[in-house]
Design a protein around this motif. Structure first.
Motif: not given
Length: 574
Positions: A292-293, A328-330, A345-347, A355-358
């Motif tokens: 998810i983003v 996660r990535a931020v 890039k987030a998607f 994994t979630p990306v914020i």
């Protein structure tokens, strides 16, 4: 000769401050100028004090300036508050028939704004457009270009309204040229052959999400992120994107997880208070390895705080939010153009690493407008990671949704597609997705999930580093401070003071290698951020062991300007 024009429109909510400011920005952009425009408004529908700043330059521009060439004052308070920001050659436009306690002079230009609106357009509500025309008359702008922008802007309001605004602008334009033609030295001509888009940070981010193939968005309105949902709901109709506003943020995050579990690219956008309600769902996405983003638009807290202002107070929150540990990535876009590319890039990261990306933004970046070159959609690559096709699934003799792999990423089948039985659970589970209680499986699954951080670390771009020969200090920032910091360094260099820049827009996993190598040099390090506690400075020390030499923290709800940074540096804060 370089041309730069700094303008401000000031007035109450309801006087059309934002409309005039946006039309100014759009008009200069249409003429080929680089634009950076920001708005400052109170959390109210009527009254209060609002202003809109537009900086136009015959070059790229990425920050506001504190020094004004022109103030368009739609009320008395705007003169009181902002006259001191005018340069020695700057001028203010005001309605001398409504503001009678100020005597016009060569710098305070009295224009009968309301009377001209009534006489020429038949509507005193167009007073702000008269002021707009007067402003562009003073700088000898091409009126036909302004008229075309006005007709475009008001096209949805009907022919009479559009033409009325053109007549109002013409009245102000002519009045200024006839009465104050020599009060300003500007002669602003369109720049031939230059075409740029004018976008806000939110619009760029929404476009990036659409280009990345987002097909589902759920959100609950919350400043400053609501425009993302509005933009996608409007434009997304052409691209079969579903946008839903459920009853609260708890429902939002769970709907996004459900959509992503079913196989579509899904996102939400919120602010700090809404994100708090989403945190349990964020952990659910971490446990179920659902891509998810989440866009987290920062504003000053705690609680409601200053809901229409800016801050960078949630860096540590974004990195650590959620119960339990999971990857996660931020990411935190540095510019409006960057917002588009980071959304794509987030998607990709979310799906490649399941994994979630914020995406961590702030009110200043996402509500400001800037000129950007047309995005090259040929460069947009969709990477869905180990997503199995129906044909691949049909060849499997068994399927384990959470297969333990060296990378931590398991082959991903979608539910009800092909022969694979997809089992998932919010409890700890085994490779097949069934609930477990034993210690060894728990250890293996935790290690599997956390190994994704190794891959994520290799995916992130390294911080932007600008080296200056002979530099004695390095200015460090993240997110929306990039434009102000780089311009401050350019100003210092002209004054004979050399400084480096280290700027992060992809923050987690933390790029400790690059940060350490830059800060272990012989320069003093000063971290510049819009918060009170120095969250990036603390993160640098936690991840690298390096204690920076100083910090410049701004937490009054207002953004950095290059001038503010230089002023603080001269105080010797480090």
């Amino acid at each position: 000769m370089e041309l730069e024009l700094n303008m401000m429109v000031g007035g109450e909510a309801g006087q059309g401050v934002q409309s005039v400011g946006f039309i100014l920005a759009k008009t200069f952009a249409r003429a080929g100028y680089g634009i950076f425009a920001d708005q400052d408004y109170e959390s109210r529908i009527r009254g209060g004090h609002n202003f809109y700043r537009v900086r136009a330059k015959d070059d790229e521009v990425g920050a506001i300036s504190e020094h004004l060439d022109m103030l368009i004052a739609l009320n008395r308070e705007s003169i009181t508050l902002h006259q001191k920001e005018l340069k020695s050659t700057g001028v203010a436009i005001f309605d001398e028939e409504k503001i009678k306690d100020i005597s016009p002079n060569e710098r305070l230009l009295g224009v009968p704004l309301e009377r001209l609106a009534q006489e020429k357009a038949g509507n005193k509500l167009m007073t702000n457009t008269v002021a707009l025309g007067a402003a562009l008359g003073l700088v000898k702008f091409d009126f036909d270009l302004l008229a075309s922008v006005l007709r475009e802007y008001f096209t949805g309001s009907g022919y009479d309204i559009a033409e009325g605004n053109v007549r109002a602008a013409r009245a102000g334009f002519d009045y200024a040229q006839e009465n104050f033609g020599d009060n300003m030295e500007f002669d602003v001509k369109p720049i031939a052959g230059v075409k740029r888009m004018l976008l806000s940070g939110n619009e760029a981010l929404a476009l990036g999400a659409m280009a990345a193939g987002c097909k589902f968005m759920a959100g609950y309105p919350m400043t400053p992120s609501t425009p993302i949902m509005e933009y996608i709901a409007d434009k997304g109709r052409l691209f079969n994107i579903v946008v839903v506003q459920p009853e609260d943020e708890i429902s939002v995050i769970n709907m996004v997880i459900g959509a992503a579990y079913a196989g579509v690219r899904a996102m939400t956008a919120t602010s700090g208070g809404g994100f708090c309600l989403m945190v349990e769902g964020l952990s659910l996405a971490g446990m179920t390895e659902t891509p998810i983003v989440v866009v987290l638009g920062q504003r000053p807290g705690p609680a409601i705080g200053l809901p229409t202002r800016t801050e960078q107070g949630e860096l540590e929150f974004a990195i650590h939010a959620g119960h339990g540990e999971f990857p996660r990535a931020v990411l935190a876009p540095a510019t409006i153009e960057d917002a588009f590319h980071i959304a794509v890039k987030a998607f990709n990261l979310a799906e490649k690493y399941q994994t979630p990306v914020i995406i961590l933004t702030d009110e200043h970046l996402v509500s400001s407008y800037g000129t950007v070159a047309k995005f090259d959609l040929e460069q947009v690559k969709i990477e869905r990671g180990q997503l199995l096709s129906e044909e691949e699934v049909d060849t499997l003799t068994e399927y384990k949704r959470y297969l333990i792999t060296e990378s931590g990423v398991s082959p991903r089948a979608l539910p009800l597609r092909g022969k694979a039985l997809v089992v998932t659970d919010s409890d700890e589970h085994d490779e097949e997705g069934h609930i477990i209680e034993d210690a060894e499986t728990r250890r293996q699954m935790m290690s599997k999930r956390l190994r994704k951080m190794n891959g994520l670390r290799g995916e992130l771009e390294q911080p932007r580093v600008h080296h200056t020969p002979g530099a004695q200090m390095t200015l460090v920032g993240w997110g929306s401070t990039y434009g102000a910091i780089t311009e401050a360094v350019a100003i210092l260099q002209k004054e004979g003071v050399a400084a480096n820049v280290l700027h992060l827009n992809e923050l987690w996993p933390f790029p400790e290698g690059t940060v350490s190598s830059v800060l272990n040099g012989n320069t003093k390090s000063i971290v510049i951020e819009n918060n009170a506690t120095g969250q990036l400075a603390r993160l640098i020390r936690a991840e690298t062991g390096i204690k920076v030499n100083g910090t410049i923290n701004k937490f009054d709800g207002r953004p950095f300007s290059p001038e503010y940074i230089i002023k603080e540096l001269r105080k010797g804060v480090f």
